[in-house]
Design a protein around this motif. Structure first.
Motif, short mmCIF file in Angstrom:
data_model
loop_
_atom_site.label_atom_id
_atom_site.label_comp_id
_atom_site.label_asym_id
_atom_site.label_seq_id
_atom_site.Cartn_x
_atom_site.Cartn_y
_atom_site.Cartn_z
N LEU A 254 4.97 31.38 38.04
CA LEU A 254 5.91 32.49 37.87
C LEU A 254 7.13 32.06 37.07
O LEU A 254 7.61 32.81 36.21
CB LEU A 254 6.31 33.05 39.23
N LEU A 255 7.63 30.87 37.33
CA LEU A 255 8.77 30.37 36.56
C LEU A 255 8.42 30.20 35.09
O LEU A 255 9.24 30.45 34.20
CB LEU A 255 9.28 29.05 37.14
N GLN A 256 7.19 29.80 34.82
CA GLN A 256 6.72 29.64 33.44
C GLN A 256 6.72 30.99 32.71
O GLN A 256 7.00 31.05 31.52
CB GLN A 256 5.33 29.03 33.45
N HIS A 257 6.38 32.06 33.41
CA HIS A 257 6.28 33.39 32.80
C HIS A 257 7.60 34.17 32.82
O HIS A 257 7.73 35.16 32.09
CB HIS A 257 5.19 34.21 33.49
N ALA A 258 8.55 33.75 33.63
CA ALA A 258 9.81 34.49 33.76
C ALA A 258 10.66 34.33 32.51
O ALA A 258 10.68 33.26 31.90
CB ALA A 258 10.56 34.02 35.00
#
Length: 150
Positions: free
Chosen positions: A123-127
């Motif tokens: 999720l952090l990668q896509h945020a």
């Protein structure tokens, strides 16, 4: 649920001018943002391809559309309203949401902490600036008995 039985019960107990509302916008399992697709894949890598549902089973697509059930009920005068929305999530809020679902609740995972660590990294990668974006449509079906006043 037995939709025809629920609609028959509603017909028995609802006032003559009552409306039945069926509404929803799906779930993170069904939305098709890049990050939701990647998250679904991660869940499936831990739990298998079938979507979990309830406390012991897997999800089965309904055999019929809600509109078809309504058309065959006393509430056959149906109006559909579609409301586009834009929702913003944080990785933390997504993890909290997942804990509340039947398809990714903690007890399904052999190593829930490990899954959450992987999910948070994904999720952090896509945020973007710490935010995950989701575009969708909230659908409301309002059904009345034919001839009922609006």
């Amino acid at each position: 649920m037995d939709r025809p039985a629920v609609l028959a019960m509603a017909d028995r107990v609802a006032s003559p001018h009552a409306a039945v509302a069926i509404m929803g916008d799906g779930s993170l399992w069904t939305h098709q943002a890049e990050w939701t697709v990647a998250l679904q894949s991660l869940i499936q890598s831990h739990l298998g391809a079938e979507r979990r549902a309830g406390t012991t089973g897997t999800y089965r697509e309904p055999g019929r559309r809600y509109e078809d059930d309504l058309a065959e009920s006393a509430f056959s005068d149906v109006a559909e309203h579609r409301i586009p929305f834009h929702r913003m999530w944080t990785p933390r809020s997504v993890l909290g949401y997942l804990r509340s679902t039947s398809f990714a609740r903690p007890d399904l995972f052999a190593d829930h902490a490990g899954f959450e660590g992987q999910a948070q990294a994904l999720l952090l990668q896509h945020a973007r600036d710490g935010v995950l974006h989701e575009d969708g449509v909230f659908t409301v079906l309002l059904a009345r008995r034919p001839g009922a006043a609006r």
